[in-house]
Design an enzyme around this catalytic site. Structure first.
Site, PDB file in Angstrom:
ATOM      1  N   ASP A  34       0.956  -1.208   0.047  1.00 38.38           N
ATOM      2  CA  ASP A  34      -0.097   0.154  -0.107  1.00 38.38           C
ATOM      3  C   ASP A  34       0.987   1.213  -0.062  1.00 38.38           C
ATOM      4  O   ASP A  34       1.832   1.397   0.887  1.00 38.38           O
ATOM      5  CB  ASP A  34      -0.883   0.031   1.178  1.00 38.38           C
ATOM      6  CG  ASP A  34      -1.880   1.049   1.390  1.00 38.38           C
ATOM      7  OD1 ASP A  34      -1.663   2.187   0.613  1.00 38.38           O
ATOM      8  OD2 ASP A  34      -3.053   0.914   1.495  1.00 38.38           O
ATOM      9  N   ALA A  58      -2.661   4.512  -8.166  1.00 38.99           N
ATOM     10  CA  ALA A  58      -3.453   5.888  -7.694  1.00 38.99           C
ATOM     11  C   ALA A  58      -4.575   5.648  -7.459  1.00 38.99           C
ATOM     12  O   ALA A  58      -5.346   4.588  -7.635  1.00 38.99           O
ATOM     13  CB  ALA A  58      -3.319   6.928  -8.807  1.00 38.99           C
ATOM     14  N   THR A  60      -8.240   6.585  -8.511  1.00 40.19           N
ATOM     15  CA  THR A  60      -8.357   7.186  -9.860  1.00 40.19           C
ATOM     16  C   THR A  60      -9.868   7.659  -9.867  1.00 40.19           C
ATOM     17  O   THR A  60     -10.275   7.994 -10.946  1.00 40.19           O
ATOM     18  CB  THR A  60      -8.011   5.997 -11.128  1.00 40.19           C
ATOM     19  OG1 THR A  60      -8.457   5.102 -10.766  1.00 40.19           O
ATOM     20  CG2 THR A  60      -6.383   6.048 -10.936  1.00 40.19           C
ATOM     21  N   ASP A 100      -4.094  15.115 -16.998  1.00 40.75           N
ATOM     22  CA  ASP A 100      -4.793  16.433 -17.556  1.00 40.75           C
ATOM     23  C   ASP A 100      -5.401  17.174 -16.555  1.00 40.75           C
ATOM     24  O   ASP A 100      -5.618  18.455 -16.782  1.00 40.75           O
ATOM     25  CB  ASP A 100      -5.448  16.199 -18.725  1.00 40.75           C
ATOM     26  CG  ASP A 100      -6.580  15.197 -18.789  1.00 40.75           C
ATOM     27  OD1 ASP A 100      -6.553  14.254 -17.637  1.00 40.75           O
ATOM     28  OD2 ASP A 100      -7.833  15.336 -19.386  1.00 40.75           O
ATOM     29  N   TYR A 123      -9.159  15.274  -7.079  1.00 35.25           N
ATOM     30  CA  TYR A 123      -8.100  14.328  -7.665  1.00 35.25           C
ATOM     31  C   TYR A 123      -7.145  15.241  -8.448  1.00 35.25           C
ATOM     32  O   TYR A 123      -5.842  14.915  -8.326  1.00 35.25           O
ATOM     33  CB  TYR A 123      -8.944  13.676  -8.628  1.00 35.25           C
ATOM     34  CG  TYR A 123      -8.329  12.611  -9.656  1.00 35.25           C
ATOM     35  CD1 TYR A 123      -7.544  11.499  -9.186  1.00 35.25           C
ATOM     36  CD2 TYR A 123      -7.813  13.213 -11.040  1.00 35.25           C
ATOM     37  CE1 TYR A 123      -6.911  10.699 -10.086  1.00 35.25           C
ATOM     38  CE2 TYR A 123      -7.117  12.391 -12.046  1.00 35.25           C
ATOM     39  CZ  TYR A 123      -6.440  11.296 -11.501  1.00 35.25           C
ATOM     40  OH  TYR A 123      -5.782  10.428 -12.452  1.00 35.25           O
ATOM     41  N   TRP A 148      -7.796  10.520 -20.178  1.00 34.96           N
ATOM     42  CA  TRP A 148      -9.021   9.729 -20.982  1.00 34.96           C
ATOM     43  C   TRP A 148      -8.343   8.413 -21.166  1.00 34.96           C
ATOM     44  O   TRP A 148      -8.722   7.661 -22.273  1.00 34.96           O
ATOM     45  CB  TRP A 148      -9.584  10.501 -21.866  1.00 34.96           C
ATOM     46  CG  TRP A 148     -10.085  11.872 -21.895  1.00 34.96           C
ATOM     47  CD1 TRP A 148      -9.940  12.566 -20.700  1.00 34.96           C
ATOM     48  CD2 TRP A 148     -10.935  12.518 -22.763  1.00 34.96           C
ATOM     49  NE1 TRP A 148     -10.733  13.823 -20.810  1.00 34.96           N
ATOM     50  CE2 TRP A 148     -11.291  13.608 -22.266  1.00 34.96           C
ATOM     51  CE3 TRP A 148     -11.644  12.035 -24.118  1.00 34.96           C
ATOM     52  CZ2 TRP A 148     -12.367  14.600 -22.589  1.00 34.96           C
ATOM     53  CZ3 TRP A 148     -12.564  13.008 -24.454  1.00 34.96           C
ATOM     54  CH2 TRP A 148     -12.954  14.323 -23.873  1.00 34.96           C
TER      55      TRP A 148
HETATM   56  N1  LIG Z   1      -7.825   6.304 -15.971  1.00 33.22           N
HETATM   57  C1  LIG Z   1      -7.576   7.379 -16.624  1.00 33.22           C
HETATM   58  O1  LIG Z   1      -8.348   8.073 -17.022  1.00 33.22           O
HETATM   59  C2  LIG Z   1      -6.291   8.451 -16.216  1.00 33.22           C
HETATM   60  C3  LIG Z   1      -6.338   9.621 -16.708  1.00 33.22           C
HETATM   61  C4  LIG Z   1      -4.888  10.297 -16.512  1.00 33.22           C
HETATM   62  C5  LIG Z   1      -4.079   9.673 -15.431  1.00 33.22           C
HETATM   63  N2  LIG Z   1      -4.110   8.644 -14.973  1.00 33.22           N
HETATM   64  C6  LIG Z   1      -3.193   8.156 -14.022  1.00 33.22           C
HETATM   65  O2  LIG Z   1      -2.824   7.038 -14.664  1.00 33.22           O
HETATM   66  C7  LIG Z   1      -2.236   6.087 -13.696  1.00 33.22           C
HETATM   67  C8  LIG Z   1      -2.694   4.531 -14.200  1.00 33.22           C
HETATM   68  O3  LIG Z   1      -4.213   4.860 -13.927  1.00 33.22           O
HETATM   69  P1  LIG Z   1      -5.095   3.646 -13.967  1.00 33.22           P
HETATM   70  O4  LIG Z   1      -6.441   3.891 -14.952  1.00 33.22           O
HETATM   71  O5  LIG Z   1      -4.481   2.391 -14.699  1.00 33.22           O
HETATM   72  O6  LIG Z   1      -5.535   3.285 -12.980  1.00 33.22           O
HETATM   73  P2  LIG Z   1      -6.577   2.156 -12.132  1.00 33.22           P
HETATM   74  O7  LIG Z   1      -7.032   1.162 -13.204  1.00 33.22           O
HETATM   75  O8  LIG Z   1      -7.507   2.587 -11.225  1.00 33.22           O
HETATM   76  O9  LIG Z   1      -5.414   1.201 -11.328  1.00 33.22           O
HETATM   77  C9  LIG Z   1      -4.889   1.857  -9.984  1.00 33.22           C
HETATM   78  C10 LIG Z   1      -4.022   0.945  -9.687  1.00 33.22           C
HETATM   79  O10 LIG Z   1      -3.460   1.492  -8.300  1.00 33.22           O
HETATM   80  C11 LIG Z   1      -3.327   0.550  -7.365  1.00 33.22           C
HETATM   81  N3  LIG Z   1      -3.662   1.264  -6.054  1.00 33.22           N
HETATM   82  C12 LIG Z   1      -4.830   1.855  -5.691  1.00 33.22           C
HETATM   83  N4  LIG Z   1      -4.569   2.302  -4.665  1.00 33.22           N
HETATM   84  C13 LIG Z   1      -3.366   1.794  -3.982  1.00 33.22           C
HETATM   85  C14 LIG Z   1      -3.050   2.063  -2.868  1.00 33.22           C
HETATM   86  N5  LIG Z   1      -3.322   2.723  -1.927  1.00 33.22           N
HETATM   87  N6  LIG Z   1      -1.534   1.365  -2.661  1.00 33.22           N
HETATM   88  C15 LIG Z   1      -0.949   0.871  -3.754  1.00 33.22           C
HETATM   89  N7  LIG Z   1      -1.518   0.656  -4.803  1.00 33.22           N
HETATM   90  C16 LIG Z   1      -2.722   1.050  -4.983  1.00 33.22           C
HETATM   91  C17 LIG Z   1      -4.436  -0.527  -7.845  1.00 33.22           C
HETATM   92  O11 LIG Z   1      -3.970  -1.775  -7.002  1.00 33.22           O
HETATM   93  P3  LIG Z   1      -5.151  -3.004  -6.808  1.00 33.22           P
HETATM   94  O12 LIG Z   1      -5.817  -2.912  -7.955  1.00 33.22           O
HETATM   95  O13 LIG Z   1      -4.195  -4.147  -6.475  1.00 33.22           O
HETATM   96  O14 LIG Z   1      -5.845  -2.184  -5.879  1.00 33.22           O
HETATM   97  C18 LIG Z   1      -4.113  -0.587  -9.424  1.00 33.22           C
HETATM   98  O15 LIG Z   1      -2.985  -1.289  -9.718  1.00 33.22           O
HETATM   99  C19 LIG Z   1      -2.791   6.551 -12.378  1.00 33.22           C
HETATM  100  O16 LIG Z   1      -1.493   7.260 -11.801  1.00 33.22           O
HETATM  101  C20 LIG Z   1      -3.664   7.452 -12.814  1.00 33.22           C
HETATM  102  O17 LIG Z   1      -4.139   8.763 -12.022  1.00 33.22           O
HETATM  103  C21 LIG Z   1      -5.302   7.981 -15.506  1.00 33.22           C
END
Ligand SMILES: NC(=O)c1ccc[n+]([C@@H]2O[C@H](COP(=O)([O-])OP(=O)(O)OC[C@H]3O[C@@H](n4cnc5c(N)ncnc54)[C@H](OP(=O)(O)O)[C@@H]3O)[C@@H](O)[C@H]2O)c1
Length: 278
Positions: A34, A58, A60, A100, A123, A148
């Site tokens: 964590d 994150a 998210t 973004d 966020y 996105w």
């Molecule tokens: N999704 C979007 O549209 C978007 C847009 C811009 C930027 N981003 C950024 O891109 C990155 C990847 O996003 P994503 O969409 O792949 O995210 P996601 O699918 O929501 O996955 C989140 C990941 O973070 C892990 N996590 C959550 N809480 C945690 C904690 N307390 N300690 C350790 N690990 C934790 C989760 O682990 P578990 O599954 O094992 O719980 C999972 O592996 C993030 O930094 C996000 O902010 C995303």
């Protein structure tokens, strides 16, 4: 190289693990470490001895962050600081995924990496504050802002649209927010290249081209061969807990400096639809 990925179970983490070859890659989810547990983060970093850490973990849920700000700042800002401290302790390089949503969306032309942050949501603030803390702690870190994100193996906009479109004759989708859809596979490939190119500083990485959510939904429905009607509505008509930027198109200039070009979002969407079909 030895690579440690936090967030390996997420939408981006899964293709990162799949696409990365030629290096030793260790992927962790929240159950392994964590981010809020500084001791655990430091221990796993010491045990794995990475040369690069990719911080894709994150909290998210953008609307969830509004009602759970402690969790948002605890994971997205303080957790990121824990990882940066562990990286520094081990002499590892760090790439941090940002968003973004650090921008307010008032610009009319694509946001450059050096544009002023002015987040409008919890966020966005948690990500913006993480960026500032990380740059203070590790001036040579690499911050990759994306937007996105979509892909298989997790919740994302195209998946939601396809599930809704299968059961409804018409869908209302907001047409006054413009951004860049980004396929997780293409972002994973760009991140791998950035690590190999020893990148530092702030980089914007999205698929090329831009659209509104309404335009994106129309292309998704058409691409899947569905007859569902997509109707444009305003953000006012579709109130959400967190404010979203009206315009958050990210300029590809910072990525071009590393000789990296990403495919168009339309091309990426076709590949996603194929991947989703299996
Ligand atoms: N999704 C979007 O549209 C978007 C847009 C811009 C930027 N981003 C950024 O891109 C990155 C990847 O996003 P994503 O969409 O792949 O995210 P996601 O699918 O929501 O996955 C989140 C990941 O973070 C892990 N996590 C959550 N809480 C945690 C904690 N307390 N300690 C350790 N690990 C934790 C989760 O682990 P578990 O599954 O094992 O719980 C999972 O592996 C993030 O930094 C996000 O902010 C995303």
């Amino acid at each position: 190289m030895r690579i440690l990925i936090f967030g390996a179970t997420g939408l981006l983490g899964k293709p990162l693990l799949r696409e990365w070859s030629g290096d030793t890659v260790i992927g962790l989810g929240s159950r392994d470490a964590d981010l809020r547990d500084a001791r655990r983060v430091s221990d796993v970093t010491r045990e794995t001895r990475p040369e690069w850490i990719v911080l894709a973990a994150a909290y998210t849920d953008v609307d969830g962050c509004e009602s759970h700000p402690d969790l948002a700042f605890g994971v997205n800002r303080d957790g990121a600081v824990n990882v940066a401290r562990a990286a520094k302790e081990m002499g590892a390089r760090l790439v941090f995924l940002s968003s973004d949503y650090v921008f307010d969306g008032t610009k009319k032309t694509p946001y450059e990496a050096h544009d002023v942050r002015n987040p409008q949501s919890v966020y966005g603030r948690s990500k913006a504050e993480a960026e500032i803390r990380l740059l203070e702690l590790m001036p040579d870190c690499c911050i990759v802002r994306t937007s996105w994100l979509f892909g298989t193996g997790g919740k994302c906009f195209p998946d939601t649209i396809l599930k809704l479109a299968a059961n409804r004759p018409a869908l209302d989708v907001v047409n006054d927010q413009r951004g860049c859809p980004t396929y997780s596979v293409d972002l994973a490939r760009a991140l791998i290249q950035l690590c190999h190119k020893n990148a530092r500083g702030i980089v914007h990485a999205t698929n090329s081209g831009d659209c509104t959510w309404y335009e994106f939904a129309g292309e998704i429905v058409r691409g899947a061969g569905l007859a569902t009607t997509v109707r444009p509505v305003s953000s006012q008509q579709m109130k959400r807990p967190a404010a979203r930027p009206t315009y958050s198109v990210l300029s590809p200039e910072s990525l071009r400096r590393f000789g990296i070009e990403m495919p168009s979002w339309r091309d990426a969407l076709q590949r996603y639809l194929k991947e989703r079909q299996g």
